[in-house]
Design a protein around this motif. Structure first.
Motif, PDB file in Angstrom:
ATOM      1  N   ARG A   1      48.067 -80.790  68.547  1.00  0.00           N
ATOM      2  CA  ARG A   1      47.002 -80.230  69.246  1.00  0.00           C
ATOM      3  C   ARG A   1      47.595 -78.728  69.501  1.00  0.00           C
ATOM      4  N   ALA A   2      49.318 -79.052  70.058  1.00  0.00           N
ATOM      5  CA  ALA A   2      49.605 -78.178  70.715  1.00  0.00           C
ATOM      6  C   ALA A   2      50.414 -77.957  69.487  1.00  0.00           C
ATOM      7  N   CYS A   3      50.703 -78.592  68.537  1.00  0.00           N
ATOM      8  CA  CYS A   3      52.046 -77.511  67.339  1.00  0.00           C
ATOM      9  C   CYS A   3      50.489 -77.054  66.533  1.00  0.00           C
ATOM     10  N   PHE A   4      49.136 -76.837  66.573  1.00  0.00           N
ATOM     11  CA  PHE A   4      48.933 -76.275  66.165  1.00  0.00           C
ATOM     12  C   PHE A   4      48.046 -74.989  67.045  1.00  0.00           C
ATOM     13  N   ALA A   5      48.369 -75.090  68.054  1.00  0.00           N
ATOM     14  CA  ALA A   5      48.280 -73.597  69.325  1.00  0.00           C
ATOM     15  C   ALA A   5      49.363 -73.117  68.804  1.00  0.00           C
ATOM     16  N   MET A   6      50.862 -73.740  68.580  1.00  0.00           N
ATOM     17  CA  MET A   6      51.422 -73.152  68.646  1.00  0.00           C
ATOM     18  C   MET A   6      51.374 -72.803  66.829  1.00  0.00           C
ATOM     19  N   ILE A   7      51.269 -73.107  66.162  1.00  0.00           N
ATOM     20  CA  ILE A   7      51.173 -72.249  64.536  1.00  0.00           C
ATOM     21  C   ILE A   7      50.127 -70.548  64.949  1.00  0.00           C
ATOM     22  N   ARG A   8      49.126 -71.054  65.531  1.00  0.00           N
ATOM     23  CA  ARG A   8      48.394 -70.317  65.607  1.00  0.00           C
ATOM     24  C   ARG A   8      48.739 -68.555  66.596  1.00  0.00           C
ATOM     25  N   SER A   9      49.592 -69.155  67.590  1.00  0.00           N
ATOM     26  CA  SER A   9      50.532 -67.871  68.419  1.00  0.00           C
ATOM     27  C   SER A   9      50.944 -67.880  67.526  1.00  0.00           C
ATOM     28  N   GLN A  10      51.703 -68.030  66.681  1.00  0.00           N
ATOM     29  CA  GLN A  10      52.651 -66.978  65.325  1.00  0.00           C
ATOM     30  C   GLN A  10      51.936 -66.340  64.793  1.00  0.00           C
ATOM     31  N   GLY A  11      50.883 -66.425  64.197  1.00  0.00           N
ATOM     32  CA  GLY A  11      50.160 -64.937  63.611  1.00  0.00           C
ATOM     33  C   GLY A  11      49.090 -66.499  62.718  1.00  0.00           C
ATOM     34  N   TYR A  12      49.517 -67.396  62.355  1.00  0.00           N
ATOM     35  CA  TYR A  12      48.945 -68.276  61.115  1.00  0.00           C
ATOM     36  C   TYR A  12      47.949 -68.518  61.426  1.00  0.00           C
ATOM     37  N   GLU A  13      46.801 -68.676  60.242  1.00  0.00           N
ATOM     38  CA  GLU A  13      45.619 -69.863  60.820  1.00  0.00           C
ATOM     39  C   GLU A  13      45.476 -70.819  59.919  1.00  0.00           C
ATOM     40  N   ILE A  14      44.936 -72.234  60.440  1.00  0.00           N
ATOM     41  CA  ILE A  14      44.867 -73.517  60.682  1.00  0.00           C
ATOM     42  C   ILE A  14      44.775 -73.463  58.940  1.00  0.00           C
ATOM     43  N   TYR A  15      44.976 -74.174  58.213  1.00  0.00           N
ATOM     44  CA  TYR A  15      44.931 -74.549  56.604  1.00  0.00           C
ATOM     45  C   TYR A  15      45.104 -75.591  56.471  1.00  0.00           C
ATOM     46  N   PRO A  16      44.247 -76.100  55.364  1.00  0.00           N
ATOM     47  CA  PRO A  16      43.039 -75.743  54.739  1.00  0.00           C
ATOM     48  C   PRO A  16      42.010 -76.270  55.806  1.00  0.00           C
ATOM     49  N   LYS A  17      40.282 -75.857  55.593  1.00  0.00           N
ATOM     50  CA  LYS A  17      39.808 -76.333  56.626  1.00  0.00           C
ATOM     51  C   LYS A  17      39.736 -77.611  57.354  1.00  0.00           C
ATOM     52  N   ASP A  18      40.115 -79.048  55.761  1.00  0.00           N
ATOM     53  CA  ASP A  18      40.564 -79.862  56.531  1.00  0.00           C
ATOM     54  C   ASP A  18      41.388 -80.170  58.348  1.00  0.00           C
ATOM     55  N   LYS A  19      42.011 -79.619  57.879  1.00  0.00           N
ATOM     56  CA  LYS A  19      43.135 -79.310  59.358  1.00  0.00           C
ATOM     57  C   LYS A  19      42.535 -78.551  60.463  1.00  0.00           C
ATOM     58  N   ALA A  20      41.571 -77.468  59.736  1.00  0.00           N
ATOM     59  CA  ALA A  20      40.707 -77.086  61.057  1.00  0.00           C
ATOM     60  C   ALA A  20      39.807 -77.185  61.626  1.00  0.00           C
ATOM     61  N   ARG A  21      39.388 -78.431  60.757  1.00  0.00           N
ATOM     62  CA  ARG A  21      38.631 -79.391  61.932  1.00  0.00           C
ATOM     63  C   ARG A  21      39.023 -80.313  62.152  1.00  0.00           C
ATOM     64  N   LEU A  22      40.237 -80.712  61.905  1.00  0.00           N
ATOM     65  CA  LEU A  22      40.818 -81.695  62.599  1.00  0.00           C
ATOM     66  C   LEU A  22      41.323 -81.041  64.189  1.00  0.00           C
ATOM     67  N   GLU A  23      41.681 -79.728  64.299  1.00  0.00           N
ATOM     68  CA  GLU A  23      42.202 -79.071  65.128  1.00  0.00           C
ATOM     69  C   GLU A  23      41.178 -79.405  66.352  1.00  0.00           C
ATOM     70  N   LYS A  24      39.888 -79.171  66.085  1.00  0.00           N
ATOM     71  CA  LYS A  24      38.246 -79.179  66.408  1.00  0.00           C
ATOM     72  C   LYS A  24      38.463 -80.502  67.266  1.00  0.00           C
ATOM     73  N   LEU A  25      38.674 -81.609  66.852  1.00  0.00           N
ATOM     74  CA  LEU A  25      38.607 -82.557  67.391  1.00  0.00           C
ATOM     75  C   LEU A  25      38.861 -82.836  68.661  1.00  0.00           C
ATOM     76  N   PRO A  26      37.361 -83.768  69.157  1.00  0.00           N
ATOM     77  CA  PRO A  26      38.661 -84.047  70.697  1.00  0.00           C
ATOM     78  C   PRO A  26      39.673 -84.668  70.675  1.00  0.00           C
TER      79      PRO A  26
END
Length: 300
Positions: free
Chosen positions: A218-243
């Protein structure tokens, strides 16, 4: 060079790395196509000696694929394709030689958080990046055991995807390969780390360790977004939102699968290097909670 315009001509393909991934690619190219295959294995290694004795790749089902075996890359040979299957942290010392080489295309096939570094080193016009999805290993005799399933190897060049498919390897073109790799590294590092923990305990990782890794992802995905990137592809974006509890359960369960542990527990050094790369990419966050969570992903 266009593959489609040279279908009748065999290609000269060199594979840097004689391990399970490189050997699997070499076997398919040598057995299923007319391409000339050279395997470059680590000098003075047991794998190099095995390949030299066998004159190529031998499988556990006694199939043989002939290949030229070397211990160094001859930079004067203009290979049509140099397929690099060693790890990202291992290739760094080799980049000067790759930069000087006469290879027409250099295809990097491994997890990397900074693919632009590779492009800058060897030239964007020669660089291809991808991710292999081949299950393979060696038995006690050094023979290759492969399982080619439906999971497709990815590449950012459609012509090389065609080459892989022609050799019998499922593959597809991924136009956003650099972003795909960046977003895959957090999950890949978590898989390797939880597999190491599972081997250390002998029965799978502890719940607390799996939870630490889930928080790290979760922290990695937050860092990637802070660098201006989206989370890709859709399965990773769904994983990011999971509890976190769901991701923890997934990692905890995977660590209890023997084949998963065997396949990924060898990646301890790679995992540590990938975590360091992620931390280095955000130096201003060195004291942040996210950085601490990412650092905690390193195998204990």
């Amino acid at each position: 060079m266009s593959i489609s315009s040279n279908k009748s001509s065999p290609l000269r393909i060199a594979i840097l790395g004689g391990g399970r991934i490189g050997s699997a690619f070499a076997f398919h190219f040598a057995r299923n196509t007319r391409h000339e295959v050279t395997i470059i294995a680590r000098p003075n290694s047991a794998r190099l000696a095995q390949l030299q004795r066998d004159g190529g790749i031998v499988t556990t089902t006694h199939e043989h694929a002939s290949a030229t075996i070397c211990d160094t890359l001859d930079g004067n040979i203009p290979y049509d394709l140099l397929l690099v299957t060693v790890k990202d942290y291992q290739v760094r010392s080799l980049l000067p030689a790759l930069t000087r080489s006469a290879d027409r295309k250099i295809h990097f096939m491994f997890m990397t958080f900074e693919p632009d570094r590779l492009r800058q080193a060897v030239g964007p016009e020669r660089t291809v990046i991808g991710m292999p999805f081949i299950q393979s290993d060696f038995d006690a005799n050094g023979h290759l055991k492969m399982s080619v399933g439906k999971r497709e190897t990815l590449t950012n060049d459609p012509e090389w995807a065609h080459l892989f498919r022609a050799a019998g390897l499922p593959a597809r073109h991924e136009p956003q390969m650099a972003l795909w790799l960046r977003c895959h590294v957090p999950l890949g590092a978590a898989f390797e780390s939880v597999a190491v923990a599972g081997v250390q305990r002998g029965r799978g990782a502890s719940w607390s360790r799996a939870q630490t890794l889930a928080l790290g992802v979760r922290a990695c995905f937050a860092m990637i977004r802070s660098q201006g990137y989206e989370i890709y592809p859709k399965d990773k974006a769904r994983l990011e939102k999971l509890p976190v509890s769901i991701v923890t359960t997934m990692l905890w369960g995977l660590s209890r699968v023997p084949t998963f542990r065997t396949l990924l527990a060898t990646g301890k050094a790679e995992c540590c290097a990938l975590v360091d790369d992620m931390l280095e990419s955000a130096p201003t966050a060195a004291q942040s909670v996210e950085a601490n969570a990412i650092c905690a992903m390193k195998p204990e």
